[in-house]
Structure formats: structure tokens, C-alpha cells
Design a protein around this motif. Structure first.
Motif, PDB file in Angstrom:
ATOM      1  N   ILE A 158       0.826  -1.208   0.000  1.00  0.00           N
ATOM      2  CA  ILE A 158       0.000   0.000   0.000  1.00  0.00           C
ATOM      3  C   ILE A 158       0.866   1.266   0.000  1.00  0.00           C
ATOM      4  O   ILE A 158       0.589   2.235  -0.719  1.00  0.00           O
ATOM      5  N   GLY A 159       1.930   1.260   0.776  1.00  0.00           N
ATOM      6  CA  GLY A 159       2.782   2.434   0.876  1.00  0.00           C
ATOM      7  C   GLY A 159       3.571   2.743  -0.375  1.00  0.00           C
ATOM      8  O   GLY A 159       4.183   3.815  -0.471  1.00  0.00           O
ATOM      9  N   GLU A 160       3.563   1.814  -1.353  1.00  0.00           N
ATOM     10  CA  GLU A 160       4.356   1.996  -2.567  1.00  0.00           C
ATOM     11  C   GLU A 160       3.510   2.097  -3.832  1.00  0.00           C
ATOM     12  O   GLU A 160       4.046   2.297  -4.924  1.00  0.00           O
ATOM     13  N   LEU A 161       2.196   1.954  -3.715  1.00  0.00           N
ATOM     14  CA  LEU A 161       1.352   1.938  -4.909  1.00  0.00           C
ATOM     15  C   LEU A 161       1.404   3.276  -5.637  1.00  0.00           C
ATOM     16  O   LEU A 161       1.367   4.339  -5.020  1.00  0.00           O
ATOM     17  N   ARG A 162       1.456   3.207  -6.950  1.00  0.00           N
ATOM     18  CA  ARG A 162       1.340   4.413  -7.765  1.00  0.00           C
ATOM     19  C   ARG A 162      -0.143   4.738  -7.919  1.00  0.00           C
ATOM     20  O   ARG A 162      -0.952   3.872  -8.272  1.00  0.00           O
ATOM     21  N   MET A 163      -0.497   5.980  -7.663  1.00  0.00           N
ATOM     22  CA  MET A 163      -1.897   6.370  -7.701  1.00  0.00           C
ATOM     23  C   MET A 163      -2.508   6.160  -9.087  1.00  0.00           C
ATOM     24  O   MET A 163      -3.683   5.796  -9.208  1.00  0.00           O
ATOM     25  N   ARG A 222      -5.899   4.040  -9.652  1.00  0.00           N
ATOM     26  CA  ARG A 222      -7.054   4.628 -10.346  1.00  0.00           C
ATOM     27  C   ARG A 222      -7.462   3.781 -11.546  1.00  0.00           C
ATOM     28  O   ARG A 222      -8.655   3.592 -11.807  1.00  0.00           O
ATOM     29  N   TYR A 223      -6.488   3.281 -12.286  1.00  0.00           N
ATOM     30  CA  TYR A 223      -6.813   2.460 -13.452  1.00  0.00           C
ATOM     31  C   TYR A 223      -7.514   1.166 -13.039  1.00  0.00           C
ATOM     32  O   TYR A 223      -8.482   0.738 -13.685  1.00  0.00           O
ATOM     33  N   VAL A 224      -7.047   0.546 -11.961  1.00  0.00           N
ATOM     34  CA  VAL A 224      -7.683  -0.682 -11.471  1.00  0.00           C
ATOM     35  C   VAL A 224      -9.135  -0.409 -11.081  1.00  0.00           C
ATOM     36  O   VAL A 224     -10.034  -1.204 -11.391  1.00  0.00           O
ATOM     37  N   PHE A 225      -9.388   0.705 -10.416  1.00  0.00           N
ATOM     38  CA  PHE A 225     -10.772   1.047 -10.074  1.00  0.00           C
ATOM     39  C   PHE A 225     -11.577   1.398 -11.325  1.00  0.00           C
ATOM     40  O   PHE A 225     -12.757   1.050 -11.422  1.00  0.00           O
ATOM     41  N   ILE A 265      -5.424  -9.329   1.362  1.00  0.00           N
ATOM     42  CA  ILE A 265      -4.152  -9.963   1.684  1.00  0.00           C
ATOM     43  C   ILE A 265      -3.014  -8.994   1.375  1.00  0.00           C
ATOM     44  O   ILE A 265      -3.167  -8.057   0.590  1.00  0.00           O
ATOM     45  N   PRO A 266      -1.849  -9.208   2.013  1.00  0.00           N
ATOM     46  CA  PRO A 266      -0.726  -8.305   1.800  1.00  0.00           C
ATOM     47  C   PRO A 266      -0.263  -8.287   0.343  1.00  0.00           C
ATOM     48  O   PRO A 266      -0.332  -9.302  -0.357  1.00  0.00           O
ATOM     49  N   LYS A 267       0.196  -7.129  -0.092  1.00  0.00           N
ATOM     50  CA  LYS A 267       0.725  -6.907  -1.439  1.00  0.00           C
ATOM     51  C   LYS A 267      -0.331  -7.026  -2.529  1.00  0.00           C
ATOM     52  O   LYS A 267      -0.013  -7.058  -3.709  1.00  0.00           O
ATOM     53  N   ARG A 268      -1.590  -7.110  -2.123  1.00  0.00           N
ATOM     54  CA  ARG A 268      -2.692  -7.095  -3.080  1.00  0.00           C
ATOM     55  C   ARG A 268      -3.789  -6.136  -2.614  1.00  0.00           C
ATOM     56  O   ARG A 268      -4.914  -6.194  -3.083  1.00  0.00           O
ATOM     57  N   GLY A 269      -3.462  -5.245  -1.685  1.00  0.00           N
ATOM     58  CA  GLY A 269      -4.479  -4.407  -1.057  1.00  0.00           C
ATOM     59  C   GLY A 269      -5.234  -3.517  -2.027  1.00  0.00           C
ATOM     60  O   GLY A 269      -6.444  -3.312  -1.880  1.00  0.00           O
ATOM     61  N   GLY A 270      -4.542  -2.960  -3.023  1.00  0.00           N
ATOM     62  CA  GLY A 270      -5.226  -2.094  -3.985  1.00  0.00           C
ATOM     63  C   GLY A 270      -6.234  -2.853  -4.817  1.00  0.00           C
ATOM     64  O   GLY A 270      -7.371  -2.391  -5.020  1.00  0.00           O
ATOM     65  N   TYR A 271      -5.839  -4.024  -5.281  1.00  0.00           N
ATOM     66  CA  TYR A 271      -6.753  -4.879  -6.054  1.00  0.00           C
ATOM     67  C   TYR A 271      -7.917  -5.328  -5.180  1.00  0.00           C
ATOM     68  O   TYR A 271      -9.082  -5.283  -5.597  1.00  0.00           O
ATOM     69  N   CYS A 272      -7.599  -5.751  -3.952  1.00  0.00           N
ATOM     70  CA  CYS A 272      -8.653  -6.199  -3.035  1.00  0.00           C
ATOM     71  C   CYS A 272      -9.665  -5.092  -2.784  1.00  0.00           C
ATOM     72  O   CYS A 272     -10.875  -5.341  -2.702  1.00  0.00           O
ATOM     73  N   LEU A 315      -0.651  -5.207 -13.042  1.00  0.00           N
ATOM     74  CA  LEU A 315       0.252  -4.090 -12.778  1.00  0.00           C
ATOM     75  C   LEU A 315       1.052  -4.413 -11.528  1.00  0.00           C
ATOM     76  O   LEU A 315       0.535  -5.017 -10.587  1.00  0.00           O
ATOM     77  N   ARG A 316       2.322  -3.996 -11.506  1.00  0.00           N
ATOM     78  CA  ARG A 316       3.196  -4.388 -10.394  1.00  0.00           C
ATOM     79  C   ARG A 316       3.957  -3.192  -9.852  1.00  0.00           C
ATOM     80  O   ARG A 316       4.396  -2.330 -10.598  1.00  0.00           O
TER      81      ARG A 316
END
Length: 261
Positions: free
Chosen positions: A101-106, A110-113, A149-156, A197-198
Motif C-alpha cells: 500500500i505504501g508503494e502503490l502508484r496512484m 485509479r486504473y484498477v478502479f 491480503i498483503p501486497k494485493r491491497g489495492g486490487y482487493c 500491474l506491479r
């Protein structure tokens, strides 16, 4: 329903160029539905179309990027123009996102949403004016849309939001006789992870091998037939959600060990 129980019905499937979407289109076509195949990759959609036609089905290809304004409306309009009706919508299009979460590019978030949530809502809004009683809307979520789950928070987060849309919509449409089903697949053997996206460190712990997309597709078809509220694909998927809900503290600790293993 019998194998021909969907005859005369028209199903729109997004994300139909591969994986769960393609398998669902083929499963519905085998049961008699005319299918509208939509995704960004027209070449792969044409391959799926040939599979449907070779099996004696009827298909329409509508390439669409659901992050683009107006794409969902064009999809619905072309469906009704060709077939005169729209009975089933399977919101399967989605894009993954990996990263802390602390490293996600906004712009990635936004694109995932845009695709996973706003694209699905746009398709619902475009389809509803054409749906009759007996229609079905299927939103393909994920078990990690029930427990992040960790490292998938934006997708979740996008899948959690899609679940909220399903729950509200189900009640709003109850008087119209339109069913709303949320499907929660676990790990599925598709190209989804390859196309995600990674951001940053991607190392995670052990992952289950997963099920073939055809198994998820059959579960989706059965859920439409039965007009189910929620649909899990495997017992493991259901147990994961139940245990994480009933014992969130131990689940946190288990996930901490998992992500660091």
C-alpha cells in the motif's frame, strides 16, 4: 435447466478474450445462449468467437476498453441492435495490481478502479434499461474481495467495492425480477497474474495451484441457473473466507508469516 436451458437468451461477457471470461462464454453458448464477447484484445476475441461458432453457437465480438467513457453504452447498444435483447451480464473484466500500500502508484490504483469497479458499474447501468424480469447480473469478485491480503491491497479494495455494489443492487432490483450474483473465485490457472500491474517487491509465500477457468465458468453458469446470491467455486475458497472472518487476528498472523516466507 437442461443443456439448452439458455436458448433464446443473450449473454454479455466482459473480459472474454481469455481465462474465466472465455470459458464462461463457451459454457453459456453450449447451453444455447447467444454470447457477446467483449475485451480489449480483438485478436483473442476473434479466436474465442471461432470456438463458439465451431461448436454451433452464435457470437458477436465487441472490442471495448471499459476504462473509456461510453464504452459500456456502446457494448449494450450493439448487443440489442444485433439480438434485440440483453438477458445476462457477466462482469468479468478486470486488471490485477500487486504492491505494498505504501508503494502503490496512484495512477495504477485509479486504473484498477476504472476497470474493476467503474467499468462494471457502467456496464450495469448500460444493460439495465434492456433487461427484462428473469435477467441476471453476475459480478466476478474474488475470495480476496472478502479478506484482503498483503501486497494485493489495492486490487482487493476494488473487489470489496464491487461486492458493495452487488449487495445494494440486489435489493434495488428485487422488485424487477433481476437476479444479482457475486462470484468469489480463489486462485485460478489463467494469465491474469502475468498481466497484472506491479509495484516494488513481488515476493510472496506459497500459493495454491488453483483450478482451471472451466471450473469457475461452470460454477458461474450454475449460479445463474439457480439465481444464487453468492457463489464460491471450491470448499477451500469458502473455508478461507469463513476462517478469516471468524478469526481475523490469527488470520493476520498467518498472512504475516505467509508473505514473509
Amino acid at each position: 435447466m437442461t443443456e439448452s436451458g439458455f436458448r433464446g437468451r443473450v449473454a454479455v461477457i466482459t473480459g472474454a478474450s481469455s481465462g474465466i471470461g472465455e470459458a464462461t462464454a463457451l459454457a453459456l453458448s453450449r447451453r444455447g445462449a447467444a454470447v457477446v464477447l467483449s475485451a480489449r484484445d480483438e485478436e483473442r476475441l476473434r479466436f474465442a468467437e471461432r470456438e463458439v461458432l465451431a461448436a454451433g453457437g452464435e457470437a458477436l465480438v465487441v472490442p471495448a476498453d471499459l476504462s473509456r467513457a461510453g464504452a459500456a453504452r456502446e457494448l449494450a447498444e450493439r448487443t440489442v441492435e444485433r439480438f434485440g435483447r440483453l438477458d445476462i451480464l457477466v462482469n468479468n473484466a478486470g486488471v490485477g495490481l500487486s504492491g505494498r500500500i505504501g508503494e502503490l502508484r496512484m495512477e495504477d490504483l485509479r486504473y484498477v478502479f476504472d476497470v474493476n469497479l467503474f467499468g462494471a458499474v457502467s456496464c450495469i447501468q448500460a444493460a439495465l434499461p434492456h433487461m427484462r424480469p428473469g435477467g441476471s447480473i453476475v459480478n466476478v469478485s474474488s475470495v480476496i474481495g472478502k479478506r484482503s491480503i498483503p501486497k494485493r491491497g489495492g486490487y482487493c479494495a476494488a473487489k470489496f467495492a464491487l461486492n458493495a455494489v452487488s449487495d445494494a443492487l440486489r435489493v434495488e432490483l428485487a422488485g424487477r425480477g433481476i437476479a444479482v450474483t457475486t462470484v468469489y473465485p480463489g486462485t485460478t490457472r489463467t494469465r491474469f497474474s502475468e498481466n497484472s500491474l506491479r509495484t516494488g517487491d513481488e515476493k510472496r509465500g506459497w500459493r495454491p495451484r488453483g483450478v482451471p477457468p472451466e471450473k469457475v465458468a461452470e460454477r458461474i453458469v450454475r449460479a445463474i441457473e439457480r439465481r444464487e446470491r453468492d457463489a464460491y467455486v471450491t470448499l477451500y475458497d469458502r473455508l478461507f473466507v469463513a476462517l478469516a472472518t471468524l478469526a481475523p487476528g490469527p488470520a493476520d498472523r498467518a498472512l504475516e508469516r505467509w508473505v514473509g516466507s
